[in-house]
Design a protein around this motif. Structure first.
Motif, PDB file in Angstrom:
ATOM      1  N   THR A 161       0.811  -1.214   0.000  1.00  0.00           N
ATOM      2  CA  THR A 161       0.000   0.000   0.000  1.00  0.00           C
ATOM      3  C   THR A 161       0.847   1.268   0.000  1.00  0.00           C
ATOM      4  OG1 THR A 161      -0.132  -0.090   2.418  1.00  0.00           O
ATOM      5  CG2 THR A 161      -1.919  -1.126   1.172  1.00  0.00           C
ATOM      6  N   GLY A 208       3.746   4.100   1.292  1.00  0.00           N
ATOM      7  CA  GLY A 208       3.967   4.760   2.569  1.00  0.00           C
ATOM      8  C   GLY A 208       3.210   6.061   2.724  1.00  0.00           C
ATOM      9  N   TYR A 209       2.336   6.379   1.751  1.00  0.00           N
ATOM     10  CA  TYR A 209       1.606   7.648   1.785  1.00  0.00           C
ATOM     11  C   TYR A 209       0.117   7.353   1.694  1.00  0.00           C
ATOM     12  CZ  TYR A 209       6.323   8.898   0.269  1.00  0.00           C
ATOM     13  OH  TYR A 209       7.689   9.003   0.152  1.00  0.00           O
ATOM     14  N   HIS A 210      -0.568   7.442   2.821  1.00  0.00           N
ATOM     15  CA  HIS A 210      -1.951   6.975   2.874  1.00  0.00           C
ATOM     16  C   HIS A 210      -2.985   8.089   3.015  1.00  0.00           C
ATOM     17  CE1 HIS A 210       0.191   3.246   4.637  1.00  0.00           C
ATOM     18  NE2 HIS A 210       0.061   3.123   3.324  1.00  0.00           N
ATOM     19  N   GLN A 246      11.881   7.220   6.480  1.00  0.00           N
ATOM     20  CA  GLN A 246      10.928   7.206   5.372  1.00  0.00           C
ATOM     21  C   GLN A 246      10.236   8.551   5.202  1.00  0.00           C
ATOM     22  OE1 GLN A 246       8.183   3.939   5.799  1.00  0.00           O
ATOM     23  NE2 GLN A 246       9.729   2.652   6.733  1.00  0.00           N
ATOM     24  N   ASP A 247      10.411   9.452   6.157  1.00  0.00           N
ATOM     25  CA  ASP A 247       9.671  10.703   6.132  1.00  0.00           C
ATOM     26  C   ASP A 247      10.450  11.855   5.514  1.00  0.00           C
ATOM     27  OD1 ASP A 247       7.523   9.505   7.414  1.00  0.00           O
ATOM     28  OD2 ASP A 247       8.353   9.893   9.401  1.00  0.00           O
ATOM     29  N   THR A 270       0.207  11.050   5.944  1.00  0.00           N
ATOM     30  CA  THR A 270       0.490  10.239   7.131  1.00  0.00           C
ATOM     31  C   THR A 270       0.226   8.776   6.812  1.00  0.00           C
ATOM     32  OG1 THR A 270      -1.773  10.514   7.958  1.00  0.00           O
ATOM     33  CG2 THR A 270      -0.120  12.104   8.703  1.00  0.00           C
ATOM     34  N   ARG A 271       0.817   7.902   7.603  1.00  0.00           N
ATOM     35  CA  ARG A 271       0.624   6.458   7.436  1.00  0.00           C
ATOM     36  C   ARG A 271      -0.654   6.019   8.152  1.00  0.00           C
ATOM     37  NH1 ARG A 271       5.594   7.826   8.494  1.00  0.00           N
ATOM     38  NH2 ARG A 271       5.220   7.704  10.730  1.00  0.00           N
ATOM     39  N   ASP A 272      -1.306   5.029   7.607  1.00  0.00           N
ATOM     40  CA  ASP A 272      -2.502   4.477   8.249  1.00  0.00           C
ATOM     41  C   ASP A 272      -2.461   2.955   8.134  1.00  0.00           C
ATOM     42  OD1 ASP A 272      -4.903   3.827   9.339  1.00  0.00           O
ATOM     43  OD2 ASP A 272      -6.140   4.941   7.901  1.00  0.00           O
ATOM     44  N   TYR A 273      -1.940   2.323   9.162  1.00  0.00           N
ATOM     45  CA  TYR A 273      -1.871   0.858   9.215  1.00  0.00           C
ATOM     46  C   TYR A 273      -2.763   0.308  10.336  1.00  0.00           C
ATOM     47  CZ  TYR A 273       2.353   1.170   6.284  1.00  0.00           C
ATOM     48  OH  TYR A 273       3.249   1.401   5.271  1.00  0.00           O
ATOM     49  N   HIS A 281       6.556   3.420  11.849  1.00  0.00           N
ATOM     50  CA  HIS A 281       7.104   2.833  10.631  1.00  0.00           C
ATOM     51  C   HIS A 281       7.148   1.313  10.759  1.00  0.00           C
ATOM     52  CE1 HIS A 281       9.292   6.849  10.568  1.00  0.00           C
ATOM     53  NE2 HIS A 281       8.608   6.847   9.443  1.00  0.00           N
ATOM     54  N   LEU A 328       7.807   0.623  -0.124  1.00  0.00           N
ATOM     55  CA  LEU A 328       8.069   1.679   0.845  1.00  0.00           C
ATOM     56  C   LEU A 328       9.218   2.562   0.378  1.00  0.00           C
ATOM     57  CD1 LEU A 328       7.978  -0.312   4.221  1.00  0.00           C
ATOM     58  CD2 LEU A 328       6.180   1.156   3.274  1.00  0.00           C
TER      59      LEU A 328
END
Length: 450
Positions: A139, A141-143, A243-244, A354-357, A370, A388
């Protein structure tokens, strides 16, 4: 009593891939080639982000020759060009047609959870549940678009859009526009508005930049030759592994060119420092404009110097001599600035994602949220990530880096399948040996699997 109509027996699939963007498709191609049964679950449509979350003038910032997916490399007429949005969508559609991946569109994954047995995963979707031996999270890294809450202090008369929602200058009401952020999206959207004749204010952040071309070639081609993109992230300083980190700004528009914010200022765009706050109808900007511009230029010149060293070490002859960027405009005396909110028609938030896991219930995340992994392989057996940023090299997360990253994950998947098959065979043989009264056959049977 009849079973609840909402309950159903989960479907077993050896591998579930979550996400049908380029990363998920790359893994699917490799699994298809290897004969591994799998399914790709996509909440929307295949590669939808390229058509649904880009502005009208969007184009790649990397040359077309870097568009390489497993079994499918760019072979068009402009390898040194930069595909625009529709061309990217068409190129990816050709990839899908080349192997017909088992994608189930509009099937949002709501939960992935390791089984209590430690062997496999329960995968829940709105369209039915699965039991998977292995899961690949593709998916990216940018959600979720990140919009600073300070925007809540703007009056309702000021339209607010995130860069993912921006399409063109015509989308926004007449009047001045503030773009917040100068990563790739912010710098390019500011240029798009500027070229459309809009009055633009730009809050300049700390993003670096690089030259489009230097000494007769695209800078990315030079950096490819130096091996920069193939360097493992573990060779980078710790502070550069996140990653940011914001990507360098440049553009492929109109055949590709530098983005020079100082030139924009000379042409009438108003540059500010970082947005510091909004209070009583006024936006205030930090006094860091000159520092941010100088830092971006230092990166620009530093990359060119690396190219100079590569050229010198290889004895390469070029038609253009070494050069350095020297600013023609400086924000002399800049000590911060202010804007009245009522003077703005719109704000474009180019402030990232932001990430959304939240749907992934596995102990694989660090304190910053992360995924913890080594080349996409997590501490939870059978769970992987692909696509990623900085997954393994600088090229990870981009078209150029997906092929090796996806291949590494496909190899790990194959190893687990082989180990499981071997375990089943060994257990089957052991059972027969225990029941066999003829010891003379043991060595013969065992040797078949040595």
């Amino acid at each position: 009593m009849a079973a609840d109509a909402t309950e159903s027996t989960p479907q077993h699939v050896p591998v579930v891939v979550v996400g049908a963007g380029q990363a998920g498709l790359a893994v699917s191609w490799l699994l298809t080639r290897d004969g591994v049964e799998h399914v790709v679950l996509e909440r929307d449509t295949v590669a939808h982000a390229w058509s649904d979350a880009r502005w009208d003038s969007f184009c790649l910032v990397t040359p077309n020759w870097q568009c390489r997916l497993p079994g499918y490399h760019y072979a068009g007429p402009e390898p040194d060009g930069f595909m625009v949005g529709d061309e990217i969508v068409e190129w990816l559609a050709g990839y899908v047609a080349s192997f017909d991946p088992p994608v189930r569109e509009r099937t949002a994954v709501t939960s992935v959870r390791p089984l209590d047995t430690g062997a496999g995963f329960a995968v829940r979707t709105a369209a039915g549940d699965y039991l998977a031996d292995q899961v690949v999270v593709a998916t990216g890294g940018y959600h979720t678009p990140a919009v600073p809450r300070v925007g809540e202090r703007l009056p309702a008369s000021v339209a607010q859009v995130h860069s993912a929602q921006y399409r063109s200058a015509a989308q926004l009401s007449a009047g001045p526009v503030l773009v917040v952020g100068t990563g790739q999206s912010g710098a390019q959207i500011a240029e798009d508005l500027h070229l459309a004749g809009r009055e633009v204010h730009l809050a300049v952040g700390r993003a670096p930049r690089f030259a489009r071309r230097y000494r007769g070639r695209d800078v990315i081609a030079w950096m490819q030759d130096t091996g920069h993109y193939d360097r493992p992230v573990t060779e980078k300083p710790v502070e550069e592994r996140t990653q940011d980190r914001t990507n360098h700004y440049v553009t492929g528009r109109d055949g590709g060119r530098d983005i020079d914010l100082r030139l924009f200022a000379e042409q009438g765009m108003t540059l500010h420092g970082r947005l510091a706050g909004i209070e009583d109808g006024r936006l205030s900007f930090a006094a860091d404009l000159e520092h941010n511009l100088d830092a971006a230029d230092a990166v620009y010149n530093g990359i060119n110097q690396l190219i100079d060293e590569h050229i010198a070490a290889g004895g390469i002859v070029t038609a253009e001599p070494p050069s350095r960027y020297e600013p023609s405009w400086r924000p002399t005396g800049y000590a911060g600035s202010e804007l009245a909110a009522d003077d703005l028609a719109a704000v474009v938030w180019a402030t990232g994602f932001t990430r959304d896991y939240r749907w992934l219930h596995a102990p694989v995340f660090d304190g910053a949220g992360h995924p913890a992994h080594l080349r996409g392989v997590t501490p939870t057996p059978g769970l992987y990530f692909v696509g990623l940023p900085w997954q393994h090299t600088w090229g990870s997360g981009r078209f150029a880096g997906l092929e090796p990253d996806a291949a590494h994950i496909a190899e790990r998947i194959a190893e687990r399948i082989a180990a499981r098959t071997a375990g089943h065979v060994a257990g089957h043989v052991a059972g027969h040996i225990a029941e066999d009264p003829a010891p003379r056959m043991v060595g013969a049977r065992a040797s078949q699997f040595a």
